[in-house]
Design a protein around this motif. Sequence first.
Motif, PDB file in Angstrom:
ATOM      1  N   ASN A 200       0.807  -1.223   0.000  1.00 23.19           N
ATOM      2  CA  ASN A 200       0.000   0.000   0.000  1.00 23.19           C
ATOM      3  C   ASN A 200       0.840   1.273   0.000  1.00 23.19           C
ATOM      4  O   ASN A 200       0.366   2.338   0.376  1.00 23.19           O
ATOM      5  CB  ASN A 200      -0.953  -0.015   1.195  1.00 23.19           C
ATOM      6  CG  ASN A 200      -2.115  -0.962   0.984  1.00 23.19           C
ATOM      7  OD1 ASN A 200      -3.084  -0.638   0.320  1.00 23.19           O
ATOM      8  ND2 ASN A 200      -1.999  -2.175   1.522  1.00 23.19           N
ATOM      9  N   GLY A 201       2.118   1.144  -0.417  1.00 21.71           N
ATOM     10  CA  GLY A 201       2.906   2.336  -0.690  1.00 21.71           C
ATOM     11  C   GLY A 201       3.927   2.757   0.340  1.00 21.71           C
ATOM     12  O   GLY A 201       4.548   3.817   0.198  1.00 21.71           O
ATOM     13  N   SER A 202       4.151   1.959   1.377  1.00 18.94           N
ATOM     14  CA  SER A 202       5.157   2.333   2.374  1.00 18.94           C
ATOM     15  C   SER A 202       6.549   2.375   1.753  1.00 18.94           C
ATOM     16  O   SER A 202       6.904   1.537   0.925  1.00 18.94           O
ATOM     17  CB  SER A 202       5.155   1.316   3.521  1.00 18.94           C
ATOM     18  OG  SER A 202       6.201   1.601   4.431  1.00 18.94           O
ATOM     19  N   THR A 203       7.357   3.359   2.173  1.00 16.23           N
ATOM     20  CA  THR A 203       8.746   3.425   1.717  1.00 16.23           C
ATOM     21  C   THR A 203       9.723   3.198   2.874  1.00 16.23           C
ATOM     22  O   THR A 203      10.931   3.243   2.682  1.00 16.23           O
ATOM     23  CB  THR A 203       9.064   4.793   1.074  1.00 16.23           C
ATOM     24  OG1 THR A 203       8.991   5.818   2.070  1.00 16.23           O
ATOM     25  CG2 THR A 203       8.100   5.104  -0.063  1.00 16.23           C
ATOM     26  N   MET A 204       9.181   2.991   4.077  1.00 17.81           N
ATOM     27  CA  MET A 204      10.035   2.726   5.239  1.00 17.81           C
ATOM     28  C   MET A 204       9.282   1.831   6.210  1.00 17.81           C
ATOM     29  O   MET A 204       8.144   2.132   6.581  1.00 17.81           O
ATOM     30  CB  MET A 204      10.434   4.043   5.920  1.00 17.81           C
ATOM     31  CG  MET A 204      11.354   3.876   7.126  1.00 17.81           C
ATOM     32  SD  MET A 204      11.876   5.484   7.800  1.00 17.81           S
ATOM     33  CE  MET A 204      13.108   5.959   6.585  1.00 17.81           C
ATOM     34  N   ILE A 205       9.918   0.731   6.619  1.00 13.74           N
ATOM     35  CA  ILE A 205       9.261  -0.182   7.559  1.00 13.74           C
ATOM     36  C   ILE A 205      10.094  -0.275   8.836  1.00 13.74           C
ATOM     37  O   ILE A 205      11.315  -0.138   8.813  1.00 13.74           O
ATOM     38  CB  ILE A 205       9.045  -1.588   6.951  1.00 13.74           C
ATOM     39  CG1 ILE A 205      10.371  -2.204   6.477  1.00 13.74           C
ATOM     40  CG2 ILE A 205       8.045  -1.512   5.796  1.00 13.74           C
ATOM     41  CD1 ILE A 205      10.257  -3.663   6.059  1.00 13.74           C
ATOM     42  N   ARG A 206       9.404  -0.493   9.954  1.00 16.13           N
ATOM     43  CA  ARG A 206      10.047  -0.551  11.268  1.00 16.13           C
ATOM     44  C   ARG A 206       9.869  -1.988  11.802  1.00 16.13           C
ATOM     45  O   ARG A 206       8.791  -2.353  12.257  1.00 16.13           O
ATOM     46  CB  ARG A 206       9.391   0.460  12.212  1.00 16.13           C
ATOM     47  CG  ARG A 206       9.287   1.864  11.618  1.00 16.13           C
ATOM     48  CD  ARG A 206       8.525   2.826  12.516  1.00 16.13           C
ATOM     49  NE  ARG A 206       7.157   2.427  12.807  1.00 16.13           N
ATOM     50  CZ  ARG A 206       6.108   2.708  12.031  1.00 16.13           C
ATOM     51  NH1 ARG A 206       6.268   3.387  10.905  1.00 16.13           N
ATOM     52  NH2 ARG A 206       4.903   2.319  12.382  1.00 16.13           N
ATOM     53  N   VAL A 207      10.948  -2.753  11.735  1.00 17.93           N
ATOM     54  CA  VAL A 207      10.845  -4.187  12.043  1.00 17.93           C
ATOM     55  C   VAL A 207      11.753  -4.542  13.217  1.00 17.93           C
ATOM     56  O   VAL A 207      12.958  -4.289  13.180  1.00 17.93           O
ATOM     57  CB  VAL A 207      11.205  -5.034  10.805  1.00 17.93           C
ATOM     58  CG1 VAL A 207      11.118  -6.528  11.149  1.00 17.93           C
ATOM     59  CG2 VAL A 207      10.271  -4.706   9.641  1.00 17.93           C
ATOM     60  N   GLY A 208      11.171  -5.133  14.251  1.00 20.59           N
ATOM     61  CA  GLY A 208      11.933  -5.516  15.428  1.00 20.59           C
ATOM     62  C   GLY A 208      11.973  -7.008  15.656  1.00 20.59           C
ATOM     63  O   GLY A 208      12.993  -7.662  15.470  1.00 20.59           O
ATOM     64  N   SER A 209      10.832  -7.574  16.056  1.00 22.03           N
ATOM     65  CA  SER A 209      10.817  -8.978  16.472  1.00 22.03           C
ATOM     66  C   SER A 209      11.178  -9.946  15.343  1.00 22.03           C
ATOM     67  O   SER A 209      11.760 -10.996  15.585  1.00 22.03           O
ATOM     68  CB  SER A 209       9.447  -9.346  17.062  1.00 22.03           C
ATOM     69  OG  SER A 209       8.409  -9.093  16.139  1.00 22.03           O
ATOM     70  N   SER A 210      10.887  -9.592  14.092  1.00 23.03           N
ATOM     71  CA  SER A 210      11.247 -10.468  12.965  1.00 23.03           C
ATOM     72  C   SER A 210      12.755 -10.505  12.718  1.00 23.03           C
ATOM     73  O   SER A 210      13.256 -11.381  12.018  1.00 23.03           O
ATOM     74  CB  SER A 210      10.538 -10.015  11.684  1.00 23.03           C
ATOM     75  OG  SER A 210       9.139 -10.206  11.801  1.00 23.03           O
ATOM     76  N   ILE A 211      13.472  -9.544  13.309  1.00 25.69           N
ATOM     77  CA  ILE A 211      14.937  -9.524  13.202  1.00 25.69           C
ATOM     78  C   ILE A 211      15.580 -10.061  14.476  1.00 25.69           C
ATOM     79  O   ILE A 211      16.411 -10.969  14.456  1.00 25.69           O
ATOM     80  CB  ILE A 211      15.461  -8.092  12.945  1.00 25.69           C
ATOM     81  CG1 ILE A 211      14.953  -7.582  11.597  1.00 25.69           C
ATOM     82  CG2 ILE A 211      16.995  -8.066  12.987  1.00 25.69           C
ATOM     83  CD1 ILE A 211      15.241  -6.103  11.352  1.00 25.69           C
ATOM     84  N   PHE A 212      15.180  -9.491  15.606  1.00 23.93           N
ATOM     85  CA  PHE A 212      15.865  -9.769  16.885  1.00 23.93           C
ATOM     86  C   PHE A 212      15.169 -10.799  17.768  1.00 23.93           C
ATOM     87  O   PHE A 212      15.688 -11.169  18.806  1.00 23.93           O
ATOM     88  CB  PHE A 212      15.993  -8.471  17.689  1.00 23.93           C
ATOM     89  CG  PHE A 212      16.841  -7.424  17.043  1.00 23.93           C
ATOM     90  CD1 PHE A 212      18.225  -7.530  17.024  1.00 23.93           C
ATOM     91  CD2 PHE A 212      16.261  -6.310  16.440  1.00 23.93           C
ATOM     92  CE1 PHE A 212      19.025  -6.558  16.420  1.00 23.93           C
ATOM     93  CE2 PHE A 212      17.045  -5.324  15.842  1.00 23.93           C
ATOM     94  CZ  PHE A 212      18.410  -5.459  15.822  1.00 23.93           C
ATOM     95  N   GLY A 213      13.979 -11.226  17.363  1.00 25.34           N
ATOM     96  CA  GLY A 213      13.177 -12.060  18.252  1.00 25.34           C
ATOM     97  C   GLY A 213      12.299 -11.162  19.119  1.00 25.34           C
ATOM     98  O   GLY A 213      12.364  -9.937  19.024  1.00 25.34           O
ATOM     99  N   HIS A 214      11.463 -11.759  19.948  1.00 21.95           N
ATOM    100  CA  HIS A 214      10.518 -10.975  20.720  1.00 21.95           C
ATOM    101  C   HIS A 214      11.212 -10.116  21.773  1.00 21.95           C
ATOM    102  O   HIS A 214      12.241 -10.493  22.317  1.00 21.95           O
ATOM    103  CB  HIS A 214       9.453 -11.869  21.369  1.00 21.95           C
ATOM    104  CG  HIS A 214       8.500 -12.406  20.362  1.00 21.95           C
ATOM    105  ND1 HIS A 214       7.568 -11.622  19.716  1.00 21.95           N
ATOM    106  CD2 HIS A 214       8.392 -13.645  19.820  1.00 21.95           C
ATOM    107  CE1 HIS A 214       6.899 -12.354  18.850  1.00 21.95           C
ATOM    108  NE2 HIS A 214       7.375 -13.588  18.887  1.00 21.95           N
ATOM    109  N   ARG A 215      10.616  -8.961  22.024  1.00 23.80           N
ATOM    110  CA  ARG A 215      11.200  -8.005  22.962  1.00 23.80           C
ATOM    111  C   ARG A 215      11.243  -8.542  24.377  1.00 23.80           C
ATOM    112  O   ARG A 215      10.408  -9.319  24.793  1.00 23.80           O
ATOM    113  CB  ARG A 215      10.343  -6.724  22.975  1.00 23.80           C
ATOM    114  CG  ARG A 215      11.017  -5.582  22.280  1.00 23.80           C
ATOM    115  CD  ARG A 215      10.272  -4.324  22.546  1.00 23.80           C
ATOM    116  NE  ARG A 215       8.992  -4.295  21.876  1.00 23.80           N
ATOM    117  CZ  ARG A 215       8.018  -3.475  22.189  1.00 23.80           C
ATOM    118  NH1 ARG A 215       8.151  -2.635  23.205  1.00 23.80           N
ATOM    119  NH2 ARG A 215       6.894  -3.472  21.534  1.00 23.80           N
TER     120      ARG A 215
END
Length: 219
Positions: A200-215
């Motif tokens: 839907n047009g995002s040019t920047m995503i903020r990804v945490g748990s999919s990289i580092f695991g759950h907080r």
Amino acid sequence: MIKENLEKIKVTLPENVTLVAVSKTKPIADLQEAYNAGQRIFGENKIQEMAEKHEALPKDIQWHMIGHLQSNKVKYMAHFVNLIHGIDKFSTLKEINKQAKKHNKVINCLLQARIAEEETKFGLSFVDIEAILSSKEMAELQNIKIIGLMGMATFTDDKNQLTKEFSSLKIFFDKLKTKNSELKTLSMGMSGDYELAIENGSTMIRVGSSIFGHRNYNQ
């Protein structure tokens, strides 16, 4: 594991989409591992934690402040922050401008639009955003640059709901761009919904748990 997770995400991203690795509460060793795997943009939601990590880690990292911002703490990050997401008050913009001026720099900012139907989400209405961008007061702030918008969708698995919210922000963003050529960034989408956000047009995503695991919520 962090390297593998990063590679898995990056291989699916269109060229025009920037990945912000949300590293809040994560130890410096995890950020260093992501850095060693090629990641250079990290997002934090607490200024003190971000400042400590900035001191400890390589200086070519771009630091994004992605949490709700308290104006009285801007001074602690003004000298190094690259982008501030989630601004939902004009008074906050004034404070960022004031602190940026002290360091003779221009700080990039995103205005947060309220697109979710949840009451807990922060953000400005579309009307308020237009008013800020076109105001004389905004034009007087020489040490900040609004480069786009940021939005957080409702926390739901309902793809129709998410699509409605993301697309409403994209339509508004495109409308604003016709009058504001500096608007380049549309930050929307997190671990659970970033693929839909990109559609839907995002040019920047903020990804945490999919990289580092759950907080670690105990920190």
